[in-house]
Design an enzyme around this catalytic site. Structure first.
Site, PDB file in Angstrom:
ATOM      1  CB  ILE A  14      -0.809  -0.096   1.198  1.00  0.00           C
ATOM      2  CG1 ILE A  14      -1.896  -1.420   1.194  1.00  0.00           C
ATOM      3  CG2 ILE A  14      -1.619   1.436   1.222  1.00  0.00           C
ATOM      4  CD1 ILE A  14      -2.622  -1.533   2.597  1.00  0.00           C
ATOM      5  CB  THR A  59      -5.426   4.227   5.401  1.00  0.00           C
ATOM      6  OG1 THR A  59      -4.233   4.203   4.718  1.00  0.00           O
ATOM      7  CG2 THR A  59      -6.223   5.543   4.784  1.00  0.00           C
ATOM      8  CB  SER A  60      -1.945   1.702   8.899  1.00  0.00           C
ATOM      9  OG  SER A  60      -1.290   0.238   8.992  1.00  0.00           O
ATOM     10  NE  ARG A  61      -5.607  -3.355  11.460  1.00  0.00           N
ATOM     11  CZ  ARG A  61      -6.061  -3.659  10.271  1.00  0.00           C
ATOM     12  NH1 ARG A  61      -6.251  -2.481   9.437  1.00  0.00           N
ATOM     13  NH2 ARG A  61      -6.321  -4.551   9.518  1.00  0.00           N
ATOM     14  CG  ASP A  89     -10.496   4.135   6.404  1.00  0.00           C
ATOM     15  OD1 ASP A  89     -11.606   4.341   6.466  1.00  0.00           O
ATOM     16  OD2 ASP A  89     -10.082   2.761   6.143  1.00  0.00           O
ATOM     17  CD  GLU A 108     -10.997   0.230  13.458  1.00  0.00           C
ATOM     18  OE1 GLU A 108     -10.395   1.298  12.957  1.00  0.00           O
ATOM     19  OE2 GLU A 108     -11.346  -0.604  12.747  1.00  0.00           O
ATOM     20  CD  GLN A 122     -15.588   5.102   3.387  1.00  0.00           C
ATOM     21  OE1 GLN A 122     -16.147   5.775   4.170  1.00  0.00           O
ATOM     22  NE2 GLN A 122     -15.551   5.436   2.000  1.00  0.00           N
ATOM     23  CG  PHE A 176     -11.790  -2.915   3.243  1.00  0.00           C
ATOM     24  CD1 PHE A 176     -12.149  -2.119   4.026  1.00  0.00           C
ATOM     25  CD2 PHE A 176     -12.816  -3.831   2.284  1.00  0.00           C
ATOM     26  CE1 PHE A 176     -13.715  -2.186   4.773  1.00  0.00           C
ATOM     27  CE2 PHE A 176     -14.056  -4.021   3.131  1.00  0.00           C
ATOM     28  CZ  PHE A 176     -14.282  -3.442   4.249  1.00  0.00           C
TER      29      PHE A 176
HETATM   30  P1  NAI Z   1       2.652  -4.930   3.500  1.00  0.00           P
HETATM   31  O1  NAI Z   1       3.100  -5.887   4.408  1.00  0.00           O
HETATM   32  O2  NAI Z   1       2.895  -5.062   2.212  1.00  0.00           O
HETATM   33  O3  NAI Z   1       3.604  -3.531   4.033  1.00  0.00           O
HETATM   34  C1  NAI Z   1       3.804  -3.197   5.292  1.00  0.00           C
HETATM   35  C2  NAI Z   1       5.098  -2.333   5.453  1.00  0.00           C
HETATM   36  O4  NAI Z   1       5.315  -1.991   6.779  1.00  0.00           O
HETATM   37  C3  NAI Z   1       6.492  -3.837   5.161  1.00  0.00           C
HETATM   38  O5  NAI Z   1       7.164  -2.971   4.397  1.00  0.00           O
HETATM   39  C4  NAI Z   1       7.103  -3.437   6.643  1.00  0.00           C
HETATM   40  O6  NAI Z   1       8.670  -3.616   6.441  1.00  0.00           O
HETATM   41  C5  NAI Z   1       6.946  -2.154   7.072  1.00  0.00           C
HETATM   42  N1  NAI Z   1       6.981  -2.116   8.461  1.00  0.00           N
HETATM   43  C6  NAI Z   1       6.992  -3.168   9.394  1.00  0.00           C
HETATM   44  N2  NAI Z   1       7.245  -2.641  10.660  1.00  0.00           N
HETATM   45  C7  NAI Z   1       7.686  -1.178  10.314  1.00  0.00           C
HETATM   46  C8  NAI Z   1       7.984   0.010  11.415  1.00  0.00           C
HETATM   47  N3  NAI Z   1       8.327  -0.390  12.304  1.00  0.00           N
HETATM   48  N4  NAI Z   1       8.106   1.004  10.713  1.00  0.00           N
HETATM   49  C9  NAI Z   1       7.931   1.291   9.522  1.00  0.00           C
HETATM   50  N5  NAI Z   1       7.552   0.197   8.635  1.00  0.00           N
HETATM   51  C10 NAI Z   1       7.375  -1.006   9.043  1.00  0.00           C
HETATM   52  O7  NAI Z   1       1.341  -4.435   3.981  1.00  0.00           O
HETATM   53  P2  NAI Z   1       0.369  -3.635   3.260  1.00  0.00           P
HETATM   54  O8  NAI Z   1      -0.453  -4.507   2.477  1.00  0.00           O
HETATM   55  O9  NAI Z   1       1.001  -2.443   2.523  1.00  0.00           O
HETATM   56  O10 NAI Z   1      -0.737  -2.961   4.372  1.00  0.00           O
HETATM   57  C11 NAI Z   1      -0.065  -2.212   5.478  1.00  0.00           C
HETATM   58  C12 NAI Z   1      -1.261  -1.981   6.262  1.00  0.00           C
HETATM   59  O11 NAI Z   1      -2.442  -1.478   5.938  1.00  0.00           O
HETATM   60  C13 NAI Z   1      -1.858  -3.219   7.014  1.00  0.00           C
HETATM   61  O12 NAI Z   1      -0.939  -3.935   8.036  1.00  0.00           O
HETATM   62  C14 NAI Z   1      -2.943  -2.912   7.563  1.00  0.00           C
HETATM   63  O13 NAI Z   1      -3.076  -2.614   8.961  1.00  0.00           O
HETATM   64  C15 NAI Z   1      -3.508  -1.902   6.833  1.00  0.00           C
HETATM   65  N6  NAI Z   1      -4.717  -2.061   6.103  1.00  0.00           N
HETATM   66  C16 NAI Z   1      -5.777  -1.072   6.136  1.00  0.00           C
HETATM   67  C17 NAI Z   1      -6.843  -1.286   5.544  1.00  0.00           C
HETATM   68  C18 NAI Z   1      -8.126  -0.501   5.594  1.00  0.00           C
HETATM   69  O14 NAI Z   1      -8.963  -0.726   5.142  1.00  0.00           O
HETATM   70  N7  NAI Z   1      -7.976   0.639   6.187  1.00  0.00           N
HETATM   71  C19 NAI Z   1      -6.981  -2.525   4.470  1.00  0.00           C
HETATM   72  C20 NAI Z   1      -5.832  -3.069   4.385  1.00  0.00           C
HETATM   73  C21 NAI Z   1      -4.872  -3.160   5.246  1.00  0.00           C
END
Ligand code: NAI
Length: 329
Positions: free
Chosen positions: A154, A228-230, A254, A259, A292, A294
């Site tokens: 992302i 938009t992460s957590r 988001d 939540e 939302q 996703f």
């Molecule tokens: P991904 O696994 O492809 O990328 C996560 C990145 O974060 C990796 O490159 C990792 O090295 C890095 N990371 C890990 N620890 C870290 C730290 N301490 N500091 C900085 N970077 C760090 O995951 P993706 O698919 O990009 O998703 C990221 C997050 O987005 C998910 O973990 C989830 O929490 C959130 N998400 C939110 C959604 C929503 O609807 N709001 C839907 C899907 C995901």
């Protein structure tokens, strides 16, 4: 396979029902979340399927194990809601690692554009025949510095869009991604140089409250924060203080730390008893969307297909491609 499906919303049925028939699976849709009280409804099912805010605590996992459930299938990417240690040796956990990173990256950009140009306020004004633009001034994004924390699937897409806007991209990630169009820097530099900060790393012990009072103090005055992460990546109290003191110029959120009690539900006729959430919603320069990011057609279709593929692998006794284990913690 008999699947007990918790926390069902109408849009889940639309995508999962027809596909499950294609796969030859039976799904029982429950509207309530999975918890210690509702776990009993998983009795007699092979698989339990849950979403982001169903807490799979040690107690819940023990109950599912006791009831003979063989697989916990998360229809989401994050797995911070699962006690992986408790699940070890009892129930394998599978997830949907990626469904549409584009959906989340684009929503993060939507939040950024809306907060910056005050689209939410303009919308309500013009609907009320108020065509005054006082207070709606934003800033050009071209040439500004944007900090991206977490540059996986992302974060990379988000950085690409930001670069396309002519922004200078700074990135922070313990595992740099060569495809990211930007410069990798340490967290302190990211915090101190960014005009906008967008969070795309998972919630782990290391990232919990990575944005807190001392990190906000290092930021530029007027910084915009997008998450938009957590929710728990940000200490909400510190965010509120930063907004009140005007250190933070705006936020597009988001996700929110607490939540699970609110998001995805229509509570429009109720009083919000979470004072921090109520305060956040009161700021004119904060936009909260209800997890939302996703929610696109493409993502929903991919979530349904990958979840059912995960379950099919389990049914066929094959290795679980998308299993989450303790090493992922
Ligand atoms: P991904 O696994 O492809 O990328 C996560 C990145 O974060 C990796 O490159 C990792 O090295 C890095 N990371 C890990 N620890 C870290 C730290 N301490 N500091 C900085 N970077 C760090 O995951 P993706 O698919 O990009 O998703 C990221 C997050 O987005 C998910 O973990 C989830 O929490 C959130 N998400 C939110 C959604 C929503 O609807 N709001 C839907 C899907 C995901």
């Amino acid at each position: 396979m008999k699947i007990a499906f918790f926390d069902t919303k109408p849009y889940d049925r639309i995508w999962f029902q027809p596909l499950s028939e294609e796969y030859g699976f039976t799904i029982k849709f429950y509207e309530y979340k999975l918890n210690t009280e509702t776990a009993v409804f998983a009795k007699g099912f092979d698989v339990v399927c849950v979403f982001v805010n169903d807490p799979a605590t040690a107690e819940v996992i023990d109950l599912l194990h006791q009831y003979g459930v063989g697989l916990l299938a998360l229809r989401c990417s994050g797995y911070n809601q699962v006690d992986l240690k408790a699940a070890q040796g009892k129930i394998p956990i599978v997830r949907v690692p990626s469904y549409s990173p584009t959906a989340i990256a684009e929503h993060a950009i939507a939040l950024l554009l809306a907060v910056n140009r005050k689209i939410h306020r303009a919308y309500t004004r013009t609907r009320d025949n108020n065509f005054n633009i006082n207070g709606l001034m934003g800033t050009d994004l071209r040439g500004k510095t944007i900090g991206v924390a977490g540059t996986g699937r992302i974060g990379q897409l988000f950085a690409e869009i930001a670069a396309g806007f002519g922004m200078r991209v700074l990135a922070y990630d313990p595992y740099p991604n060569p495809a990211v169009p930007g410069e990798y820097v340490g967290l302190d530099t990211l915090l101190s140089q960014s005009d906008i900060l967008s969070l795309h790393c998972p919630l782990t012990r290391d990232t919990h409250h990575m944005i807190r009072a001392d990190s906000i103090a290092k930021m530029k005055d007027g910084v915009l924060i997008i998450n938009t992460s957590r929710g728990a990546l940000i200490d909400t109290e510190a965010l509120l203080d930063g907004l009140k003191s005007k250190k933070i110029g705006g936020a597009g959120l988001d996700v929110y730390e607490e939540e699970e009690h609110y998001f995805f539900e229509d509570l429009s006729d109720q009083i919000i008893d979470d004072d921090e959430l109520a305060r956040l919603l009161s700021f004119p320069n904060v936009i909260v969307t209800s997890h939302q990011a996703f929610f696109t057609r493409e993502a929903m279709e991919a979530i349904a297909r990958v979840t059912l593929d995960n379950i099919r692998e389990y049914a066929d006794g094959k290795p679980l491609t998308n299993e989450v284990t303790l090493k992922d913690k």
